[in-house]
Every structure is written in C-alpha cells, then in structure tokens.
Write a protein that holds these residues in place. Structure first.
Motif, PDB file in Angstrom:
ATOM      1  N   VAL A  80       0.836  -1.199   0.000  1.00 42.96           N
ATOM      2  CA  VAL A  80       0.000   0.000   0.000  1.00 42.96           C
ATOM      3  C   VAL A  80       0.871   1.250   0.000  1.00 42.96           C
ATOM      4  N   GLY A  81       1.971   1.206   0.774  1.00 37.82           N
ATOM      5  CA  GLY A  81       2.887   2.349   0.778  1.00 37.82           C
ATOM      6  C   GLY A  81       3.466   2.613  -0.598  1.00 37.82           C
ATOM      7  N   GLY A  82       3.865   1.528  -1.309  1.00 41.21           N
ATOM      8  CA  GLY A  82       4.415   1.691  -2.665  1.00 41.21           C
ATOM      9  C   GLY A  82       3.397   2.225  -3.641  1.00 41.21           C
ATOM     10  N   VAL A  83       2.155   1.731  -3.564  1.00 39.31           N
ATOM     11  CA  VAL A  83       1.099   2.182  -4.474  1.00 39.31           C
ATOM     12  C   VAL A  83       0.790   3.665  -4.251  1.00 39.31           C
ATOM     13  N   PHE A  84       0.627   4.045  -2.989  1.00 36.73           N
ATOM     14  CA  PHE A  84       0.291   5.433  -2.696  1.00 36.73           C
ATOM     15  C   PHE A  84       1.449   6.371  -3.017  1.00 36.73           C
ATOM     16  N   TYR A  85       2.672   5.911  -2.812  1.00 38.88           N
ATOM     17  CA  TYR A  85       3.821   6.730  -3.171  1.00 38.88           C
ATOM     18  C   TYR A  85       3.865   6.963  -4.680  1.00 38.88           C
ATOM     19  N   SER A  86       3.603   5.910  -5.454  1.00 35.98           N
ATOM     20  CA  SER A  86       3.567   6.047  -6.916  1.00 35.98           C
ATOM     21  C   SER A  86       2.491   7.035  -7.333  1.00 35.98           C
ATOM     22  N   TRP A  87       1.321   6.921  -6.724  1.00 38.39           N
ATOM     23  CA  TRP A  87       0.214   7.821  -7.049  1.00 38.39           C
ATOM     24  C   TRP A  87       0.570   9.262  -6.696  1.00 38.39           C
ATOM     25  N   THR A  88       1.262   9.452  -5.553  1.00 43.40           N
ATOM     26  CA  THR A  88       1.665  10.791  -5.131  1.00 43.40           C
ATOM     27  C   THR A  88       2.642  11.402  -6.130  1.00 43.40           C
TER      28      THR A  88
END
Length: 340
Positions: A80-88
């Motif tokens: 989830v951290g990786g996905v949200f970081y990518s989205w950010t």
C-alpha cells in the motif's frame, strides 16, 4: 511531454513501482508457500497479494495461521505504501505541470511548431475574430498573435492556436511560424502597428502573402509600399457594401454564397497558372475544362488585363489567374487539370 520531463518522471517512479513489483513477486511466492498444504495455486497466491495491497478486502482463498497473518500485514503495509507513493509522484507531476503551464501554452507551442503553410493573424479585435472564423470554417490552419489577456481567453475558449505576444516583435512572429506560413493577416487597430508588422514579416519571409487592415484609408499606399500585397479599409468596404445592398441586393446575395467556404454548394476560386503547369501554352478549348470538370472559367487576369468571358481560343500563359465558379469538388478538379 518533453523527453527531459518524461525521463524525470520515470526516475522518480522507479523506486515506488519497483517496490510494488517486488511486493507482488514476494507476496505471490510467500502465499504459494503458505498455502502449499491446501493445494493453493499460483493464481490463488497472486489473488491474495493483489487484494491485500489494493485494500479490496475480499475473503481469503488461503486460510492463514499466525505466521500467515504477520506476512499479510507486511505485504499490505509495504504494498500500500508503494502504491500510494507512486500515485503521489504522478499527481505531483501533473499538478506541477499545470502550475507551470496553466493555459497549456507549451503544448500549444508544440502544435504550432508542427504547422506548415498556415495563416498567421496579427490582432484579435473585431476584424481579427471575423477573419479567424472565416479561416476556421474553411478548415485552413491558422495561428493568432495578440498580447491581450481577453484575446487569449477568447482563443482558448474556442480552441484556436494562440501566441500571447506583440506581433510587432520578430520573436512573436517567429513563434507563430511565420517562416513556414503561407500568409499573414494584419488586423490591429492602429496603422502604425500594422505598418511595423508588415515590414517585420516581409523581412522575415520575402515571399509571404500579406493582407493588412488600414484604419485610415490614406494609410493604404504606405502599407503597400511597406510590403503588403493587399491593404483594405473595413470601413470603406462596409460602406460600399451597404450601398450595394440597396442598389443590387441580388448580386450581393450571390457573392455572399460563392465566397463563403464550408458546406455551400457554390464557390468562387482563383487558380494561378504557375510555371511548368500542364496548362501553359494550351487553349481553353484544348483543356475543355467545362466538360471535364464542370467548373466555369469566368475571368482570366493577365497582368493588368481583365479578360471576362474568355474565348475558348485563348492560350494560357505563365502567371495567368483564372477566376472560376463551381462546387468545391469541381474547382479542385479544375485546379488539378490546370496545374497537373
């Protein structure tokens, strides 16, 4: 998106996307091992990994013990951290691009840089707007140059290509692609500016066809000497048109029909006989244009001579201008016949 910005975005996404891919691979391998005694397949393990990192929350297809739950928490937090970081990263890039180029000028400049044989309109007042709409209806590509914020908003609202700048400056004309353009329409409200724009454009491209507005009719000779091919006073033309609407309304209605481009059934077009055209040295009878194309040649302009209703024995010469009447398809066929 330029190559530099695209490369920067790829570098910034390398870590978070790589992390998400690594989590998917490790998670799938881990769930495959945890579900080995339950007969879990690789697809089951991949499904468990995806629903965990995307927080979908569907039911477990692999029953988990304490070790499995701890593994799931690690997969969930990391994924989830990786996905949200990518989205950010992506959102930050999009917002920064919008802030740096709120009106999309860079994108528009790239579109202008691709144009060839277009028309440049200098000034977007009442006359310039009318010229722009005529070109738009004729499907002729054009670029507007004007320093006014209201003009920029008007062009943006209607999807016209626009350069925010002063057309008296060579830089603005260069950005509009004046060296690749077929023509220039100068429509500012001051004759001094019109004169300066005509001079600048003529220097930048010697064979450019330039039409200029003259606020004062006495400025027409000066604009012509400065390099304009044609200079007209909208007020003088408007006055003559009003008088002709009283004297010959049917004639004016006819010309309104034949000079309006678009879906009209009839058009009036000028076709030039260039050097090397297959019509040079041939008579109108030899060309048999009326039978072969359906278009009618009404007038032949030869230098300062005007030859109305030309005789079929007339032999065409280089530089002749044919004024023809017909549908768009007929006129295109006639131009092909003349030029080859």
């Amino acid at each position: 998106m330029t190559s530099d910005t695209a490369r920067s975005l790829r570098m910034r996404l390398l870590l978070p996307v790589g992390l998400v891919v690594a989590v998917i691979v490790i998670g799938t391998a881990g769930y495959t091992w945890l579900g080995r005694q339950q007969g879990a397949t690789v697809l089951d393990a991949l499904y468990m990994t995806v629903i965990t990192i995307t927080t979908i929350g569907y039911g477990e297809v692999i029953r988990l013990d304490s070790q499995g739950r701890i593994f799931t928490m690690l997969v969930g937090l990391t994924g989830v951290g990786g996905v949200f970081y990518s989205w950010t990263v992506v959102m930050d890039y999009l917002v920064s691009r919008r802030l740096l180029d709120p009106m999309g000028e860079k994108k528009m400049q790239r579109e202008i840089d691709k144009l060839q044989e277009h028309i440049v309109i200098a000034g977007l007042g009442r006359v310039g707007k009318q010229a722009a709409w005529e070109l738009y209806e004729a499907k002729v590509p054009f670029v507007i140059v004007d320093p006014s914020g209201d003009s920029h908003h008007y062009a943006h609202q209607h999807g016209f290509l626009f350069i925010s700048g002063d057309a008296t400056q060579d830089e603005s004309l260069e950005r509009a692609g004046i060296r690749r353009a077929n023509g220039l329409i100068v429509t500012t409200g001051e004759d001094a500016n019109n004169l300066y724009i005509v001079l600048s454009a003529r220097v930048l491209k010697s064979d450019l066809y330039i039409v200029s507005r003259a606020v004062d009719e006495s400025s027409i000779p000066k604009l012509m000497r400065a390099g304009a091919n044609r200079a007209i006073s909208p007020y003088a033309i408007g006055g003559r048109r009003l008088a002709h609407l009283i004297l010959s309304p049917t004639v004016i209605d006819f010309f309104d029909t034949v000079i309006k481009r678009g879906d009209e059934s009839l058009s009036l077009e000028g076709i030039k006989v260039h050097s090397g055209a297959q019509a040079v040295g041939r008579s109108l009878a030899e060309l048999d244009a009326r039978t072969r194309t359906g278009a009618n040649v009404l007038v032949v302009l030869r230098g300062s001579q005007v030859l109305p209703n030309p005789d079929v024995a007339l032999v065409l010469e280089t530089g002749d201008q044919l004024l023809a009447l017909g549908t768009l398809a007929q006129l295109e066929a006639l131009e092909q016949l003349i030029t080859g």
